[in-house]
Structure formats: C-alpha cells, structure tokens
Design an enzyme around this catalytic site. Structure first.
Site, PDB file in Angstrom:
ATOM      1  N   ASN A  93       0.805  -1.222   0.000  1.00 25.97           N
ATOM      2  CA  ASN A  93       0.000   0.000   0.000  1.00 25.97           C
ATOM      3  C   ASN A  93       0.837   1.271   0.000  1.00 25.97           C
ATOM      4  O   ASN A  93       0.287   2.356   0.110  1.00 25.97           O
ATOM      5  CB  ASN A  93      -0.934   0.007   1.222  1.00 25.97           C
ATOM      6  CG  ASN A  93      -2.329   0.480   0.873  1.00 25.97           C
ATOM      7  OD1 ASN A  93      -2.747   0.397  -0.273  1.00 25.97           O
ATOM      8  ND2 ASN A  93      -3.050   0.973   1.850  1.00 25.97           N
ATOM      9  N   ASP A 118     -12.970  -2.118   7.860  1.00 27.43           N
ATOM     10  CA  ASP A 118     -13.500  -3.341   8.451  1.00 27.43           C
ATOM     11  C   ASP A 118     -14.955  -3.158   8.876  1.00 27.43           C
ATOM     12  O   ASP A 118     -15.775  -4.076   8.739  1.00 27.43           O
ATOM     13  CB  ASP A 118     -12.635  -3.761   9.634  1.00 27.43           C
ATOM     14  CG  ASP A 118     -12.350  -2.612  10.587  1.00 27.43           C
ATOM     15  OD1 ASP A 118     -12.772  -1.465  10.296  1.00 27.43           O
ATOM     16  OD2 ASP A 118     -11.691  -2.829  11.616  1.00 27.43           O
TER      17      ASP A 118
END
EC number: 2.4.1.223
Length: 920
Positions: free
Chosen positions: A698, A834
């Site tokens: 990332n 999440d």
C-alpha cells in the site's frame, strides 16, 4: 678348632708339645683370615647397598651422591648434549602427533554426525517422495473424476451466424401473439456466445435529433461501459435502438418513425432479436409506439396498453429519474422508525375518468350478482375520505391538486406538485397509495411507475390498488415482498389490512423495496443492465463474469528459508483431528454457470436477505449456504468401539458440499513495515490449506532491493496499488483463485491451529464473516448516536477483518456495488474499512458475524504501533458508524452472543477414549 679345644681341656700336653702349639697357632691364623674374608665379602656389600639407598632417599637433593641427576646437569656434560637435543625433538614430534590425533578424532566424530543426519534426511526424503507420489496419484484420480463429471454428453451447439439478408420466417397471425418461441431467433444466442449486444447509434438516424438530450447522454455513457455491448453486429444476439423519450415539438410522425425503424441495417424485414427502448424521465411520457408496427421486435417502456403488451416478451421498465447523476444517499430518510406520521398518503387528480359506478347507484349486492363496475375510482375516493375523517390514524389523501396537475393519460391519476414536494410527503408516510388507471386496458403507465419509483426511493411501502397492473420487471421480481397489490374492490378493507401488518413485516418490506430501488431503479446503469439481464435470463444464457482487479506484481527475491516458530505448532486446547497437506489448487469456478439462471431465477433477483443475488449479474457461480449439504448425512450415530468416523476425517471429506477439497488465500495489507511483514510471512510457513499469499503493498515506495522474502512453500504475490487506500484490502484481485479469503494484518499473530479452525468454521457458514477479534456497536442515549466499542463484552456485532475469513464474492460487492460514498469515507479517514465490510455482509445476509476461539486481540508483541493506536482512531470510527447508518438507511449490524470453539475444546478425555461420539 675342635682339636685345639680338646688339647686345651687336656692341659695342653701332647705328643711333641711345642709343635702342637705351633700347629694350633697357624691354624688359628688361617681360620681368622678365612672368617674375616667371609665377613668382608658378605656383609660389606649389604652395608654399602643399604647406605646408598638411604642416601638417595634423602629429601635434600643436594646431598644425593649416587642418585640420578637432572637433565640440565647432564646436559652440562658435553658428551650427552646431542642426546638431549634428540630427546627434545622427539618430544615435540610426539606432542604434534598427539594434537593431530585429537583433531582427526574430532573430525571423525563430526563426519559420523553428518552421516547420521544424511541418513535421516534420506529417510525423510523417501517419505516426502512417497507422500508426493500419493498426492500426485490422488490429484490424477481427482482430475479424472472431474473430467468425467464435466464431460458433456452432447457437444456444444455450432455457432450459427445468419446472413445479413437472411430470409424472414412467417410472422404470427398477430403481433399480439409474439413470444420468444415464435419471434426470437435463438440461433444467434448460443449458450457459449456470452450474450453480445449491438447498440445502434441514434445520431445516425433522423429520429435521433428528437431524443431528450439527458436520456441520450446517459444511455450512451452506460453503453460504453457495459460488458455485453459489442461493435461487431454480425455476431450480436440482440440489437438495441433507443427511440425515447422524445421531445414533443420535434417528435416525428408515427409513420416516419416506423419507416426509419424498418430501414435499420440489421432489421431483417421483421425486426427479430431487436429491442426498442423508450425510456421516460417524466410522468407525462406518451405511448407513441402504440401506433407503430414493430414486427418481432421487443419493446421496453413504462407505458403499455393491454392490446400492446406481450407478457414474457416485452419489458416494463422503470423511469430514468437520475439520468446523469447519482442519488444522494444522505438525503434518503432512514428506514427506522418503522411507523411514520401518516399511515398512508395519496395526492393526485384525475383529469378524465370513465362513467362512475357511484352514478349508477349500484349496491355491492348488485355488483356481485352482475358485472363489476367500469370504474371504482369514485368508491375509492369516498372510502379513503371516510378513513381520513374517522381520525383513527393520521391519513393524508388529496384528490385535487393545489397547483396545475401534471399531464397524464386518460383515466390516470395525475401527479401533483413538484418532485421535491412529493418526496417530503412520502418521507412522512408509512404506506404510499398508487391507484392504477381506471381503464383496465392500460396495464401500466409512466405515472404509476413514477409513483412506485418515488415511494421505493424514500422508504414508503407501495400499496397498489389494481391487480391487473404490470409492474416493472414483474416476471423476474417478486413484488409481493416489497409492495401490497390489492384489487380495487377491496378498498373498504385496505385500512384494516394496513393496520394489521406487524412492525417486523413492515421493516422487511421497506428494506426489500430499498434493495430493489438501489439495484434496478436508481441509476441509468442499473436500468440498462437490468433490461439486458431480463432478456438474458429469459433465454437462459449465463451471466458474464464480473471483472477482476488486475494485479501488478512487484518483483521480489525469494529463497530465504523460513524458520518454524514453535509457538505456531502449539495447538493449545484445540483438537482439530487429521490435517491434509496438499499442493496449492484453485477453487473450481462456474460449477453451475449454465443452470444457475434457469434454476434460481427468483432467488437471484429477489433474495435480498442472501448475498448471492444478481447485481444484475453474478461474478461466478458461488456455493450457496443452502447448497453446502453434508455428503454423509445418512451415517447417523457412530459408536466409539467400531466403525469409521469420529476422528474428523469424514467431517473433512464431507465439508463444503460439492467442494470437499478447498483452500484459502491470505491477503495481507502492509505499509512500509518490512521487518514486521517478513516475520508475519515466516509464521505462515507450513500452514495447511494455504493456497497463496497476496501482499497488498500500500506504499508508493517500493520494497528494498536487498530485501529477501521468505520461502514458505506457497507462492507470495506482492501487488502494487495505485494509491494508499485501505479499500485495497478488499479489491477482488485476479491472483486470488480461491473462494475463501483470509484477510490478515501484517502484525497479526495467530497460531496455525486457530487459522485452520477458523477456516473450517467458515466452510460451514460461507455467507458469514468468520474471525477472531470481536467488536460491537452501542447506542449513545445522551447524544442520540451510535458508538463503536472494543471493550470485553458478552455480545458482539462485528468481527475485525484484520484476522477474518470471508467469501471473495463480498470483495466484488465491496469494490463495485457498495455505495461509493462509503469507500470515500474510508479514504478520507484512512479507517473503518473493516466496519464497512461488516455493514455490507450484515445488510445482505441479515446475520451477525461468527467469532471463533476466545482470542480478543491478535497483535504481535514488540511490533511498531499501527493506526489503531492513534487517539483519533475511535472518534473516527464513531463517525463512520453513524455515516454508514445514513447511507444504508438503518443499522444493519446484528448482535450475537454466539462463539464457536472446537468440539473437544478444554475437554479432558480418558486415556482409553481415542474417539468422540459423532452425530451427523
């Protein structure tokens, strides 16, 4: 002597006296001399020996006279110097030989150890070779079984490509009788064609200048991105032409439009396999196709007369309200509270009506005995006004518009006011009445579809008065799950019926309506894709797979032997039974791709409570939870003493329904923590069921060139991302070849037995998120908002995806279907991805996640701090939850006090019990 002694006793007198004395004297002298010599020869050596040994034993070395002397003293002697040098040389050589002997003994011992290690390695290699041979044999056997199962008994149909000017087959006796079996050419759409669609460019024809610019622009933008559209007209299955909505001042005459349609290059005299689309952006759209001969072409529009509509052939579409804009989810009211200010509401005005049944002064008894009245609208007005006047419930009905009503068809109820005003009223209404046109020959109108669209958009449950109506996509959508369709003669019972519906049913219908609106009505992309999906479903062609995210691999060096962490092998209190170690293999795709459309049409289109529905096409053929049946369901109870089973092998063989052999892919998101990442990868060494590790890099900074990646026995794919985003965790990378995904943080620390157990639990609940750390949401009464809580609790509503299993299908939904506003929120806060995934899965399944084992945290000790340690972390998560609730319109998360542990978790087994009871 004896003679002398005798002579003395006799007085010394003898013969010749004097001579005897002389003789005796000489004898004495000889005897004494002999004695003296004897003493000297015998005793003197003894005395000398004694004396010498006594002197040599003296402590004082300097007093020794006859003892041995030191080397130096000897060396001082010139004649022994050479001997000393020889002795020293020999001593040095002896020392060197001794050292070499010891060194050789040490090397011999080491070589013996190496020989023993080589023998063990050879034995292990033989065992591994035998295991590999068994795996290869099993794989070949499985391959043969799969080939035997998937080998078609009939070959695929030959692709037929009719000529451009193919001869037309005779038309039905009437266009009203057109159906797929007699007006559609299936030869152009074989099962393996992929459903290619050719779209005419409307600007190439005169009627194109009359189209509404917004609708034409939105349609062209949708066509450019659709997966089924092709530029090759010769291989097309369906041909599409957009003819509306048209602007009235420049609208062509029906005869002119008919000629232009018949002159299309692929019309082929009768227009078979053509679809004429007439989209409506306004409620007053006219049905100008009614007077046009369309031959065998299908028609998709919002207004149909009974003589025009051909069930199963034509398509009723929803209005295109949001032509060039996405709906603003923040302006959509929440789905709770269930009941709103008004029980139901209606606003409309009827410009022209049929003869009123009330004017005929007919009673109910007369209606039952005779024919039904031509128009029930007057009775509807009277009944609804009576309900409003009774004030039993708050009801708002207005049959006269305050302003000029919108244009409408004869016998149709015209809309009142502007769209914004109508939406404000519907936001306050639990139900929205939709009165169908009084003329039963008008099966659907643009005004009715507009009322339906607005009601679903704001969560007002539609109540359609008139069972003859044909709602949009009615042959593939179960409208009774989202709306009430009531015959007009039951108008007097409507109030009672609406009051008797429970809150749970109201919420379920409202939620289903929101799902239908978001999926098939809300945008131009959804409308066009749904129209194509209806045709494709009717002719039973499988959907095209949804696109996967191409993975750009970062080159990296591997070869570093990964060590074995002893903590990873510690199973703690878990007893998982046998573990099968097999080489990596991908999950089988498209198990039912040619039968899914035909067998599960209603489940795919209407199953909002389930995740595997059409959106409007499925990415692959998933294994539904309902299909995950145990293969050995008839084995029943197995005793301990005999028979097979009880150790977990049968469970493993039967698990997963029609996919008994399965693996998972680890997706690990990381950002510039190379040491932590390497340690986490090494902990995966030897993990059973692991297919591959996808490391989502990332960071814009590439890994160090000298970084040596561990060799863990399975491929490690390092994927480069376009930007730093937590949404990259859930991208459906094309390198993920398994249905099961284990999303794990780079600092998560889990034992192998925990991961294996979580994977097995997920295989029994494939539509759920199965993980380890649980969290829950709570309602903050003082601030009237939702809170995120990570404290220990007896219940949970979320499982963090930093260590959780989920189906790859949810990766598609998260990345391509979930509202973009949620992904933008994740990028803004660099947080909450999440929570977003938990919202999505709970919204689709209406089930909470599953937590496994007693673990509440999973961070590794000594690792650098992550984003979750920031003070603003929890404040941002509070904001995320409240924002997501606004987008979804309600709180989809569900509480659960359910946790899964192994069957033998903390169970003390007797020594004589090696198996457990097993019920199937």
């Amino acid at each position: 002597l004896m003679t002398g002694y005798t002579m003395l006793r006799n007085g010394g007198v003898g013969n010749g006296g004097q001579p005897w004395v002389l003789r005796w004297s000489s004898r004495i002298r000889l005897t004494w001399l002999s004695f003296t010599l004897f003493v000297i020869l015998v005793f003197f050596p003894l005395i000398a020996h004694y004396y010498l040994t006594t002197i040599d034993d003296a402590d004082d070395a300097g007093k020794r006279i006859f003892g041995p002397r030191t080397g130096n003293e000897l060396c001082e002697v010139k004649h022994v110097q050479d001997l000393c040098r020889i002795r020293e040389s020999v001593s040095e050589e002896l020392l060197q030989l001794e050292a070499k002997r010891q060194e050789l003994n040490s090397e011999i011992a080491k070589l013996n150890l190496k020989i023993e290690a080589c023998k063990k390695s050879i034995e292990n290699a033989k065992q591994d070779l035998l295991q590999l041979k068994n795996v290869i044999s099993q794989t070949e056997h499985s391959y043969k079984e799969l080939m035997a199962q998937n080998q078609p008994k009939l070959s695929l149909p030959i692709r037929l490509l009719p000529d451009k000017d193919d001869a037309a087959f005779p038309l039905p006796k009437s266009n009203r009788n057109c159906r797929l079996h007699n007006c559609f050419d299936y030869s152009r759409c074989p099962l393996t064609s992929g459903f290619p669609v050719y779209v005419y460019n409307s600007d190439d024809y005169p009627f194109g200048s009359s189209l509404d610019p917004l609708i034409k622009q939105a349609f062209e933008a949708t066509v450019r991105t659709n997966v089924y559209v092709t530029e090759n007209a010769n291989i097309a299955c369906v041909y599409i032409i957009l003819v509306g909505e048209m602007q009235e001042p420049v609208m062509p005459k029906p005869t002119e439009l008919e000629q232009q349609l018949h002159s299309l290059p692929y019309w082929r005299t009768d227009g078979h396999n053509h679809l004429i689309i007439n989209l409506s952006r306004k409620s007053e759209t006219q049905n100008f196709i009614y007077n046009i001969s369309t031959g065998r072409a299908m028609i998709a529009q919002s207004t149909f007369y009974d003589a025009q509509y051909r069930p199963g052939f034509d398509i009723v579409v929803s209005p295109l309200v949001h032509a060039m804009s996405e709906p603003n989810f923040l302006e959509i009211p929440p789905q709770v509270p269930v009941k709103r200010k008004y029980l139901f509401s209606f606003q409309g005005e009827k410009i022209e009506s049929l003869r009123s049944s009330l004017q005929e002064v007919r009673s109910f008894e007369e209606e039952i005995e005779g024919n039904a009245p031509a128009d029930y609208d007057d009775r509807i007005i009277t009944t609804l006004k009576a309900v409003q006047d009774s004030k039993l419930d708050f009801v708002l009905v207005e049959f006269t518009c305050k302003n000029q009503p919108k244009a409408s068809l004869p016998t149709e109820w015209a809309l009142c006011g502007e769209r914004e005003d109508r939406l404000e009223l519907l936001k306050l209404s639990t139900f929205a009445l939709i009165i169908t046109p009084g003329d039963t020959r008008l099966v659907i109108s643009a005004g009715c579809t507009m009322r339906l669209f607005e009601a679903l958009e704001v969560g007002a449950i539609p109540v359609v008065l008139g069972e003859q109506v044909q709602l949009p996509y009615n042959d593939v959508i179960r409208w009774n799950e989202a709306a009430l369709i009531i015959p007009k003669p039951r108008i007097t019972e409507v109030h009672f019926l609406l009051r008797s519906i429970s809150d749970n049913d109201l919420l379920a219908m409202r939620r289903q309506g929101r799902f239908l609106w978001e999926t098939y009505f809300s945008t131009s992309d959804n409308v066009f894709s749904t129209v194509l999906a209806v045709i494709r479903t009717r002719i039973q062609i499988p959907a095209a797979p949804i696109r996967e995210e191409p993975a750009v691999e970062i080159p990296h060096r591997s070869g570093k032997a990964a060590g074995t962490d002893p903590n990873m092998a510690d199973n703690g209190d878990l007893d998982l039974g046998p573990v099968e170690t097999e080489p990596p293999y991908a999950s089988p795709k498209y198990l039912r791709n040619f039968t899914l459309t035909a067998m599960d049409i209603y489940r795919n289109w209407n199953s909002a409570p389930g995740p595997f529905h059409l959106f409007p096409y499925t990415p692959f053929d998933p294994v539904l939870p309902s299909e995950a049946k145990f293969l050995g369901s008839g084995t029943g109870f197995r005793p301990i003493g005999g028979g097979a089973g009880g150790s977990g092998k049968e469970f493993q063989a039967a698990l997963g329904g029609n996919v008994p052999r399965e693996q998972f892919t680890v997706v690990m998101l990381t950002y510039e923590r190379e040491e932590v990442l390497m340690n986490s990868l090494e902990r995966l060494n030897g993990l059973p069921y692991l297919n591959k590790v996808v490391v989502v890099w990332n960071s814009p900074k590439l890994p160090s060139e000298d970084l040596l990646w561990p060799d863990i026995g399975v491929p490690i794919m390092v994927v480069r991302t376009e930007k730093n985003s937590l949404n990259n965790r859930f991208l459906p990378w094309d390198e993920i070849e398994t249905e099961a995904i284990l999303s794990i943080d780079d600092d998560a620390h889990l034992r192998h037995d925990e991961i294996m157990f979580g994977f097995r639990v997920w295989r029994e609940a494939r539509d759920r998120i199965v993980g380890f750390p649980g969290r829950y949401h709570a309602w903050d009464i003082p601030h009237q908002s939702w809170l995120y809580n990570s404290n220990y609790s007896c219940e949970l509503s979320m499982v963090l995806t930093g260590a959780a299993f989920f189906h790859k299908y949810y990766a598609y939904l998260y990345s391509y279907v979930m509202p973009q506003a949620i992904r933008d929120m994740v990028d803004e806060y660099i947080n909450c991805e999440d929570i977003a995934m938990n919202f999505l899965v709970s919204h689709l399944t209406r089930k909470p996640p599953i937590k496994v084992t007693s673990r509440w945290t999973f961070r590794c000790p000594g690792c650098p701090q992550a984003l979750s340690h920031d003070d603003s972390h929890f404040h941002e998560r509070h904001k995320c939850i409240n924002f997501f609730v606004k987008v979804y319109g309600y709180m989809p998360l569900l509480y659960t006090q359910f946790r899964v542990d192994s069957v033998l978790f903390k169970t003390r087994l007797p020594h004589d019990k090696t198996k457990c009871f097993k019920f199937i």
